[in-house]
Structure formats: C-alpha cells, structure tokens
Design an enzyme around this catalytic site. Structure first.
Site, PDB file in Angstrom:
ATOM      1  N   ASP A  95       3.491 -38.251  -0.477  1.00 49.45           N
ATOM      2  CA  ASP A  95       4.254 -38.395   0.767  1.00 49.45           C
ATOM      3  C   ASP A  95       3.455 -37.998   2.003  1.00 49.45           C
ATOM      4  O   ASP A  95       4.024 -37.784   3.064  1.00 49.45           O
ATOM      5  CB  ASP A  95       5.543 -37.565   0.698  1.00 49.45           C
ATOM      6  CG  ASP A  95       5.282 -36.067   0.555  1.00 49.45           C
ATOM      7  OD1 ASP A  95       4.111 -35.684   0.339  1.00 49.45           O
ATOM      8  OD2 ASP A  95       6.238 -35.281   0.654  1.00 49.45           O
ATOM      9  N   CYS A  98       0.349 -34.256   0.138  1.00 47.63           N
ATOM     10  CA  CYS A  98      -0.085 -33.953  -1.231  1.00 47.63           C
ATOM     11  C   CYS A  98      -1.091 -32.805  -1.303  1.00 47.63           C
ATOM     12  O   CYS A  98      -1.038 -31.992  -2.225  1.00 47.63           O
ATOM     13  CB  CYS A  98      -0.621 -35.200  -1.930  1.00 47.63           C
ATOM     14  SG  CYS A  98      -2.109 -35.910  -1.177  1.00 47.63           S
ATOM     15  N   HIS A 204      -5.609 -39.170  -2.841  1.00 42.81           N
ATOM     16  CA  HIS A 204      -4.538 -38.282  -3.309  1.00 42.81           C
ATOM     17  C   HIS A 204      -5.097 -37.018  -3.951  1.00 42.81           C
ATOM     18  O   HIS A 204      -6.192 -37.025  -4.521  1.00 42.81           O
ATOM     19  CB  HIS A 204      -3.697 -39.042  -4.341  1.00 42.81           C
ATOM     20  CG  HIS A 204      -2.437 -38.337  -4.749  1.00 42.81           C
ATOM     21  ND1 HIS A 204      -1.424 -38.036  -3.872  1.00 42.81           N
ATOM     22  CD2 HIS A 204      -2.029 -37.863  -5.959  1.00 42.81           C
ATOM     23  CE1 HIS A 204      -0.441 -37.419  -4.518  1.00 42.81           C
ATOM     24  NE2 HIS A 204      -0.794 -37.292  -5.774  1.00 42.81           N
TER      25      HIS A 204
END
Length: 226
Positions: A95, A98, A204
C-alpha cells in the site's frame, strides 16, 4: 457564554489528553513487545548468515521501478535466494507503506505500527539534517513533506534514518543481480538489534524470518504480485 466556552474547552482538553494517553499506551506496549522479541530472536538470523558478504550502503532516494518483465525476473531471483538460505517472507501489504510496515513488524511484531515508524524516521531526518541532506536531489523540506505522507514509498535514505533512529542493523536480502546482501548500520553507535527484510528491488519490502519461525499473521490486503 463564558461557562459554555469553558466547558467546551475542558471537554476538548480532556479529549486531547485521552488521545495522548492512548498514544503513549500504544508506544509503551510497542516498546515492551520490541524488547521481548529482541530477547527471543537476537542474532538468530545473523549467526546463520554470517558468511554472507555485504556491500557498503549508500543512502539514496528511489530509482525507477522496473518494467513487468524485469520485475518478474527480479522476484524469481529473490525467491531462489531466500530458498537457498531457508528464509521466508511475512508478506506485507503493498500500500506504499511496505518499508515502514516491514520495519514495524521486525521491531514490534506488528506491521500496523508503521505510522509510528514513519513518524520516528521523519523526526530523525528533520533533527539531523546535516547527515542526510547531501543524498536528496531536491529541496530537503520538500523531501520531508513528501515522506510524511501516508503511502509514500520509503527509500534507502529512510532505511538509513531508521537504522540510526532505532539503533538497528538493517539486513536486506535483495533481488539485485550483483548484490545479494546489504547491511545498513547506525552512523553514530553500535547496533543493539538486527532487522531482516527482503527487498524486491525498487518494488516491495517484506519482513524476513527463518522458515520455521514465520508468524501466522497474514496481510489484510493483497501484497505486491504481478
């Protein structure tokens, strides 16, 4: 009139005090959890992976996000590395928070403390500007305003600030082709804990555990996947 204003002020003050106490209670609980988890897991992964060579860490802002093909290849490379070292990821929500969620999970065993982590990182960046300003290719105040926003991606500079703020060695297993392992050390003191993250390069962050020790928590939202 004055009485009404006084009552309203007292009510507002009481509400603010209550909110402040709740925040203090949350942070007290978080601190206790962090100390308990630190005692349980101190050095566990570090001892297992002590043979890995790390490269010097250079704080920097985010680079370009890879295209789908490159990102998919990067993810495959990262997955193979984690399997080699018997590590597994606790999947963190994709979102925009992370990095801060993964750090919160490592510190407090609760990704939901990401707002506290971001706040502490911003405080570190703000109060120790001379340590970080040279790495920011924009007006520093603009960078701070950007990083304060919920959902703004963390970068290698916020990782350094987190290491400095929390006195932690942050260990990254990455998907970079030529760089498997990066250590981020506090600049002005010896680390008192280790935080282990996986870094799917420029895409990520997840929280890392030995495969046998992965918690059963699951994300509320789908994590990054192509």
């Amino acid at each position: 009139m004055n009485g009404s204003y006084s009552n309203a002020s007292e009510s507002s003050s009481s509400s603010l005090n209550s909110s402040s106490h709740d925040t203090e209670d949350d942070l007290t609980i978080a601190t206790v959890l962090a100390e308990e988890e630190k005692q349980k897991s101190d050095g566990r992964l570090g001892k297992r992976l002590s043979h890995l060579d790390s490269i010097p860490h250079t704080p920097r802002v985010n680079g370009e996000i890879p295209d789908v093909n490159d990102a998919t290849q990067d993810h495959k490379r990262l997955s193979e590395r984690l399997a080699t070292y018997d590590l597994s990821e606790l999947q963190i929500e994709g979102d925009g928070n992370c990095q801060f969620r993964a750090i919160a999970d490592q510190l407090f065993r609760n990704p939901d403390y990401h707002k506290h982590v971001r706040k502490q990182v911003i405080k570190q960046l703000k109060h120790h500007r001379k340590l970080y300003e040279a790495y920011v290719p924009m007006k520093y105040k603009s960078y701070l305003r950007k990083m304060k926003k919920k959902g703004e991606w963390g970068d290698h500079l916020t990782l350094q600030a987190a290491a400095d703020r929390f006195g932690a060695k942050i260990c990254l297993i990455t998907s970079f082709r030529d760089t498997c392992y990066i250590e981020i050390l506090p600049k002005d003191r010896n680390p008192t804990r280790e935080l282990w993250l996986s870094f799917w390069s420029e895409v990520h962050y997840n929280s890392l555990y030995a495969t046998a020790d992965v918690p059963t928590r699951s994300p509320r939202k789908k994590h990054w996947l192509f």
